[in-house]
Write an enzyme that holds these catalytic residues in place. Structure first.
Site, short mmCIF file in Angstrom:
data_model
loop_
_atom_site.label_atom_id
_atom_site.label_comp_id
_atom_site.label_asym_id
_atom_site.label_seq_id
_atom_site.Cartn_x
_atom_site.Cartn_y
_atom_site.Cartn_z
CE LYS A 59 26.61 38.79 54.80
NZ LYS A 59 27.98 38.96 54.42
NE ARG A 71 34.88 37.48 58.08
CZ ARG A 71 33.90 37.35 57.21
NH1 ARG A 71 34.11 37.61 55.93
NH2 ARG A 71 32.71 36.97 57.60
CE1 TYR A 128 35.84 56.51 25.52
CE2 TYR A 128 34.40 54.96 26.65
CZ TYR A 128 34.72 56.26 26.29
OH TYR A 128 33.93 57.30 26.70
CG MET A 151 29.78 54.80 33.34
SD MET A 151 29.84 56.52 33.82
CE MET A 151 31.59 56.76 34.05
#
Ligand SMILES: Cc1ncc(COP(=O)(O)O)c(C=O)c1O
Length: 384
Positions: free
Chosen positions: A37, A134, A263, A311
């Site tokens: 998955k 769950r 930054y 980023m």
């Protein structure tokens, strides 16, 4: 092969070997279900699934019908959808012969009706919640009623009974034993009435921790990719990390005392040094929490990450030697090996106070996955 700013290279042979290594833990006849998955924990679902099957996995587990659909016709294995299902998903699962997990009698009845309409049998695994809290029902008597409903329906095939451990990776924790005891007792009763049913419970940690948890099938994810379920060094358990994350030094610049990079000026050079700029950042999944808190391998040496992760880029301190100006275009390894040095997903996870799973799952679609196998051929995900 030309790759851009950053690349995740996935060694498919490692996935195959890790499956063989996990199977060696299992008694004869116990099946291996490889959990693929979340795009095989970030490794690329189709290629990883094929590699796992080559290593002896006969089942593949996915979180949703949408994930399982991607594998239909691509690989020879039973597909088990672990997650909760919307009614529309049940229909597709039945049509595509997927195995589904159920814990509600009405879902079993609905799947059976759909299956009858299309001349099939819905393949069902009933889930007991032994303590994860769950999905699944907590009450064994109720779970047994779901089992009985599945067994009685002419268009439902009762394939399995299952549970999932909450603390298998916390060695020494007594709750694991408690869940195991609850499941063993319930599954034992079910199997006396339905001997063909597959009982399954173990994730990677449980497989490595306790053979009593293996039952008829195990569902392994993290170890298939060569990551350690206990967050330790995978090599110590003969697991081979399959994924290497790398970028390259796109620029090197002098940084004098008092000058900064990135930054917020979170790195201010104390003395003469050089910073190397790598075109990988949090947009690629290299998280901002690694600002001033990480290492990268360049030219066979560990280099500290400095300043704020942007980023699209991150900086490393290459030191004062002007010779480092020559390092432009050199590969930079963020997870993996270079020379004698190694950085694991577990190392990165520890710095971020998270788990190795999140490091590989968190790599974004912007990072191309390049798969390689023993033929030595490299192939970009999605290519033929
Ligand atoms: C129900 C279920 N079984 C098995 C697994 C595989 O666990 P692991 O990756 O720890 O082996 C998962 C993963 O989250 C899961 O949700």
């Amino acid at each position: 092969m030309s790759v851009g700013r950053a690349v995740a290279r996935v060694n498919l042979d490692a996935i195959t070997c890790n499956c063989e290594r996990l199977r060696a833990e299992l008694a004869e006849g116990v099946r291996l279900c490889a959990v693929v998955k979340a795009d095989a924990y970030g490794h690329g679902a189709i290629e990883s699934a094929r590699a796992a099957v080559a290593g002896g996995a006969t089942w593949l587990a996915l979180a949703s019908v949408a994930e399982a659909r991607e594998l239909v016709g691509e690989v020879e294995a039973r597909l088990l959808v672990l997650g909760p299902l919307r009614l529309a998903e049940v229909e597709e699962a039945v049509l595509l012969d997927m195995d589904v997990v159920a814990w509600q009698e009405d879902l079993v009845a609905f799947a059976g009706e759909l299956a009858r309409d299309v001349g099939k049998a819905a393949r069902v695994h009933v889930k007991l919640d032994t303590g994860m809290g769950r999905f699944g029902v907590r009450d064994p008597a109720r779970a047994s009623r779901v089992v009985a409903a599945a067994a009685a329906h002419p268009h439902v095939e009762l394939v399995g009974v299952m549970t999932h451990f909450a603390t298998a990776d916390e060695r020494g924790d007594a709750f694991f034993g408690e869940q195991l005891r609850r499941f063993a007792q319930w599954a034992g009763e079910i199997k006396r009435a339905h001997p063909h049913v597959l009982a399954h419970a173990a994730n990677s940690a449980a497989v490595l921790r306790d053979p009593a948890a293996h039952f008829d099938m195990v569902r392994c994810g993290v170890a298939v990719y060569g990551m350690d379920p206990f967050g330790e060094d995978p090599l110590a358990r003969d697991l081979e990390p399959a994924l290497e994350l790398s970028s390259y030094v796109a620029a090197v610049k002098r940084c004098g005392p008092g000058e900064s990079t990135g930054y917020g000026r979170r790195f201010l050079a104390q003395a003469e040094t050089h910073v190397g700029l790598l075109p990988i950042g949090y947009g690629d999944g290299w998280r901002r929490g690694l600002s001033n808190n990480g290492e990268v391998l360049v030219a066979g040496r560990r280099r500290p990450l400095v300043g704020t992760v942007s980023m699209d880029s991150v900086a490393v301190d290459l030191g004062p030697d002007p010779g480092v100006l020559e390092l432009v275009d050199e590969p930079a390894v963020l997870v993996g090996r270079q020379g004698e040095e190694r950085i694991t997903a577990e190392d990165v996870a520890r710095r971020l106070d998270t788990i190795n799973y999140e490091i590989t799952c968190g790599l974004t679609a912007r990072v191309p996955r390049v798969h390689r196998s023993n033929a030595g051929m490299e192939r970009l995900a999605g290519e033929g």
